[in-house]
Design a protein around this motif. Structure first.
Motif, PDB file in Angstrom:
ATOM      1  N   THR A 154       0.851  -1.187   0.000  1.00  0.00           N
ATOM      2  CA  THR A 154       0.000   0.000   0.000  1.00  0.00           C
ATOM      3  C   THR A 154       0.886   1.237   0.000  1.00  0.00           C
ATOM      4  O   THR A 154       1.824   1.328   0.795  1.00  0.00           O
ATOM      5  N   TRP A 155       0.594   2.172  -0.897  1.00  0.00           N
ATOM      6  CA  TRP A 155       1.342   3.431  -0.952  1.00  0.00           C
ATOM      7  C   TRP A 155       0.493   4.559  -0.382  1.00  0.00           C
ATOM      8  O   TRP A 155      -0.705   4.679  -0.672  1.00  0.00           O
ATOM      9  N   ILE A 156       1.146   5.413   0.428  1.00  0.00           N
ATOM     10  CA  ILE A 156       0.523   6.604   1.000  1.00  0.00           C
ATOM     11  C   ILE A 156       1.207   7.815   0.383  1.00  0.00           C
ATOM     12  O   ILE A 156       2.444   7.890   0.360  1.00  0.00           O
ATOM     13  N   ASN A 157       0.417   8.761  -0.132  1.00  0.00           N
ATOM     14  CA  ASN A 157       1.026   9.917  -0.802  1.00  0.00           C
ATOM     15  C   ASN A 157       1.502  10.974   0.195  1.00  0.00           C
ATOM     16  O   ASN A 157       1.426  10.779   1.417  1.00  0.00           O
ATOM     17  N   ASN A 158       1.994  12.097  -0.332  1.00  0.00           N
ATOM     18  CA  ASN A 158       2.567  13.148   0.512  1.00  0.00           C
ATOM     19  C   ASN A 158       1.529  13.903   1.331  1.00  0.00           C
ATOM     20  O   ASN A 158       1.877  14.749   2.152  1.00  0.00           O
ATOM     21  N   ARG A 159       0.259  13.581   1.144  1.00  0.00           N
ATOM     22  CA  ARG A 159      -0.810  14.198   1.927  1.00  0.00           C
ATOM     23  C   ARG A 159      -1.424  13.204   2.924  1.00  0.00           C
ATOM     24  O   ARG A 159      -2.439  13.497   3.547  1.00  0.00           O
ATOM     25  N   GLY A 160      -0.796  12.030   3.040  1.00  0.00           N
ATOM     26  CA  GLY A 160      -1.254  11.042   4.000  1.00  0.00           C
ATOM     27  C   GLY A 160      -2.439  10.220   3.551  1.00  0.00           C
ATOM     28  O   GLY A 160      -3.098   9.577   4.374  1.00  0.00           O
ATOM     29  N   MET A 161      -2.700  10.202   2.236  1.00  0.00           N
ATOM     30  CA  MET A 161      -3.835   9.454   1.707  1.00  0.00           C
ATOM     31  C   MET A 161      -3.345   8.309   0.823  1.00  0.00           C
ATOM     32  O   MET A 161      -2.290   8.419   0.183  1.00  0.00           O
ATOM     33  N   THR A 162      -4.108   7.212   0.781  1.00  0.00           N
ATOM     34  CA  THR A 162      -3.735   6.109  -0.099  1.00  0.00           C
ATOM     35  C   THR A 162      -3.831   6.573  -1.547  1.00  0.00           C
ATOM     36  O   THR A 162      -4.713   7.358  -1.896  1.00  0.00           O
ATOM     37  N   VAL A 163      -2.939   6.078  -2.386  1.00  0.00           N
ATOM     38  CA  VAL A 163      -2.884   6.559  -3.768  1.00  0.00           C
ATOM     39  C   VAL A 163      -4.056   6.068  -4.602  1.00  0.00           C
ATOM     40  O   VAL A 163      -4.230   6.510  -5.740  1.00  0.00           O
ATOM     41  N   LYS A 164      -4.873   5.176  -4.069  1.00  0.00           N
ATOM     42  CA  LYS A 164      -6.043   4.703  -4.811  1.00  0.00           C
ATOM     43  C   LYS A 164      -6.984   5.846  -5.164  1.00  0.00           C
ATOM     44  O   LYS A 164      -7.749   5.763  -6.115  1.00  0.00           O
ATOM     45  N   SER A 165      -6.900   6.914  -4.376  1.00  0.00           N
ATOM     46  CA  SER A 165      -7.795   8.047  -4.605  1.00  0.00           C
ATOM     47  C   SER A 165      -7.272   9.017  -5.653  1.00  0.00           C
ATOM     48  O   SER A 165      -7.922  10.015  -5.965  1.00  0.00           O
ATOM     49  N   ASP A 166      -6.086   8.746  -6.208  1.00  0.00           N
ATOM     50  CA  ASP A 166      -5.476   9.646  -7.196  1.00  0.00           C
ATOM     51  C   ASP A 166      -5.381   8.937  -8.544  1.00  0.00           C
ATOM     52  O   ASP A 166      -4.640   7.960  -8.677  1.00  0.00           O
ATOM     53  N   PRO A 167      -6.096   9.404  -9.560  1.00  0.00           N
ATOM     54  CA  PRO A 167      -6.077   8.731 -10.870  1.00  0.00           C
ATOM     55  C   PRO A 167      -4.724   8.785 -11.572  1.00  0.00           C
ATOM     56  O   PRO A 167      -4.501   8.032 -12.523  1.00  0.00           O
ATOM     57  N   MET A 216      -1.952   7.959 -10.206  1.00  0.00           N
ATOM     58  CA  MET A 216      -1.042   7.019  -9.553  1.00  0.00           C
ATOM     59  C   MET A 216      -1.580   5.600  -9.593  1.00  0.00           C
ATOM     60  O   MET A 216      -2.783   5.369  -9.441  1.00  0.00           O
ATOM     61  N   LYS A 217      -0.662   4.658  -9.773  1.00  0.00           N
ATOM     62  CA  LYS A 217      -1.044   3.252  -9.863  1.00  0.00           C
ATOM     63  C   LYS A 217       0.028   2.396  -9.202  1.00  0.00           C
ATOM     64  O   LYS A 217       1.220   2.602  -9.413  1.00  0.00           O
ATOM     65  N   VAL A 218      -0.409   1.424  -8.397  1.00  0.00           N
ATOM     66  CA  VAL A 218       0.513   0.493  -7.748  1.00  0.00           C
ATOM     67  C   VAL A 218       0.539  -0.799  -8.559  1.00  0.00           C
ATOM     68  O   VAL A 218      -0.498  -1.437  -8.766  1.00  0.00           O
ATOM     69  N   LEU A 219       1.733  -1.174  -9.023  1.00  0.00           N
ATOM     70  CA  LEU A 219       1.884  -2.397  -9.796  1.00  0.00           C
ATOM     71  C   LEU A 219       1.969  -3.609  -8.868  1.00  0.00           C
ATOM     72  O   LEU A 219       2.230  -3.482  -7.666  1.00  0.00           O
ATOM     73  N   ARG A 220       1.776  -4.785  -9.420  1.00  0.00           N
ATOM     74  CA  ARG A 220       1.830  -6.011  -8.626  1.00  0.00           C
ATOM     75  C   ARG A 220       3.213  -6.193  -8.003  1.00  0.00           C
ATOM     76  O   ARG A 220       3.353  -6.765  -6.924  1.00  0.00           O
ATOM     77  N   SER A 221       4.252  -5.666  -8.658  1.00  0.00           N
ATOM     78  CA  SER A 221       5.615  -5.765  -8.142  1.00  0.00           C
ATOM     79  C   SER A 221       5.849  -4.847  -6.946  1.00  0.00           C
ATOM     80  O   SER A 221       6.884  -4.938  -6.286  1.00  0.00           O
ATOM     81  N   GLY A 222       4.884  -3.946  -6.669  1.00  0.00           N
ATOM     82  CA  GLY A 222       5.028  -3.019  -5.554  1.00  0.00           C
ATOM     83  C   GLY A 222       5.437  -1.623  -5.968  1.00  0.00           C
ATOM     84  O   GLY A 222       5.432  -0.691  -5.160  1.00  0.00           O
ATOM     85  N   GLU A 223       5.774  -1.436  -7.242  1.00  0.00           N
ATOM     86  CA  GLU A 223       6.193  -0.126  -7.730  1.00  0.00           C
ATOM     87  C   GLU A 223       5.008   0.830  -7.814  1.00  0.00           C
ATOM     88  O   GLU A 223       3.898   0.437  -8.148  1.00  0.00           O
ATOM     89  N   LEU A 224       5.293   2.100  -7.526  1.00  0.00           N
ATOM     90  CA  LEU A 224       4.286   3.146  -7.674  1.00  0.00           C
ATOM     91  C   LEU A 224       4.597   3.938  -8.934  1.00  0.00           C
ATOM     92  O   LEU A 224       5.692   4.487  -9.077  1.00  0.00           O
ATOM     93  N   VAL A 225       3.635   3.993  -9.846  1.00  0.00           N
ATOM     94  CA  VAL A 225       3.784   4.760 -11.082  1.00  0.00           C
ATOM     95  C   VAL A 225       3.034   6.083 -10.916  1.00  0.00           C
ATOM     96  O   VAL A 225       1.845   6.081 -10.566  1.00  0.00           O
ATOM     97  N   ILE A 226       3.737   7.196 -11.158  1.00  0.00           N
ATOM     98  CA  ILE A 226       3.125   8.518 -11.108  1.00  0.00           C
ATOM     99  C   ILE A 226       3.190   9.109 -12.509  1.00  0.00           C
ATOM    100  O   ILE A 226       4.274   9.283 -13.065  1.00  0.00           O
TER     101      ILE A 226
END
Length: 274
Positions: free
Chosen positions: A208-221, A223-233
């Motif tokens: 799970t990735w948390i952005n610089n505002r303390g929110m999970t990135v699921k709420s930001d279109p 940003m995407k978390v890959l199965r490998s764990g990488e965060l794509v911005i």
């Protein structure tokens, strides 16, 4: 007067970037890095960008933290080898055992991810050694563009045994451990960037990735978390500046790491030169 003012501004900015680069290399606490970032932001907001023909950092590479030259290994235990590198473009780290690339032992710590030529980062990679054949030499190889640095570490058996763990041992419950991540990362605003967070554990850790505002990135279109764990911005924005947190967990535990992201202003950065 305009020329003199431009020179003074460039000199001040250059010193600020020098302090920032030093902070990133030294692994300073985020609060200290934030201080330099705030000063740079104040300058950004109060001067004419056309007066600042700044260049992105020249390409460079340095290993800032190396594993111990020699480490004893006791049968039934795991040795962690830590290697960190700082460079531009953002470096990647590969591990070798007795001059052979490691794939089967710890694939997570050897995954290669794309980096932009304009990026700069401090990357951390941990190799877990759970078996040794008497005496093995491990090599951390850092690569940034055309530059390569390497350090060696020997892991030897303390009891003379050859601890060969069968495949079924890999299914033993294991709390997650983050093996690859950026400590700090800088790239141009508008670029698509990838922040690694590769973890090992059994069962497979949930990332799970948390952005610089303390929110999970699921709420930001963007940003995407890959199965490998990488965060794509995609794309990177100025508003992304700050700490991003990667949290990994499974039934047996959890771990987190932070990456400080600095989006560089396109208007003030020229093309990276060799």
């Amino acid at each position: 007067m305009l020329c003199v003012r431009s020179v003074k501004i460039r000199s001040r900015i250059s010193k600020m970037y020098a302090l920032l680069i030093f902070a990133l290399v030294a692994g300073c606490r985020a609060a200290n890095v934030n201080k330099h970032m705030r000063l740079l932001t104040e300058l950004d907001n109060n001067i004419d960008p056309n007066l600042l023909p700044l260049r992105a950092p020249r390409r460079f590479l340095a290993i800032t933290k190396a594993p111990a030259a020699a480490t004893g290994h006791q049968a039934g235990t795991t040795v962690s080898l830590l290697c960190e590198a700082f460079g531009a473009p953002a470096p990647t780290i590969r591990w070798f055992k007795n001059n052979q690339p490691i794939y089967e032992y710890d694939q997570e710590s050897n995954e290669i991810f794309d980096t932009n030529p304009t990026s700069l980062a401090r990357v951390s990679s941990t190799l877990l050694v759970s078996r040794t054949a008497g005496r093995d030499e491990y090599t951390c190889v850092a690569v940034a563009g055309a530059k390569t640095e390497r350090v060696h570490s020997v892991v030897y058996s303390t009891d003379g045994s050859t601890d060969l763990i069968p495949d079924r041992a890999r299914l033993i419950p294991l709390a997650p451990q983050i093996l690859v991540s950026y400590k700090v990362f800088m790239d141009l605003i508008g670029n698509n960037v990838v922040l690694p967070c590769h973890a090992k554990g059994h069962p497979r850790p949930q990332v799970t990735w948390i952005n610089n505002r303390g929110m999970t990135v699921k709420s930001d279109p963007r940003m995407k978390v890959l199965r490998s764990g990488e965060l794509v911005i995609s794309p990177l924005l100025w508003s992304d500046m700050g700490e991003f947190t990667c949290h990994v967990s499974n039934t047996f535990g959890s771990q987190l790491t932070t990456t400080f992201v600095y989006p560089a202003s396109v208007s003030r950065v020229n093309k990276v030169k060799q």
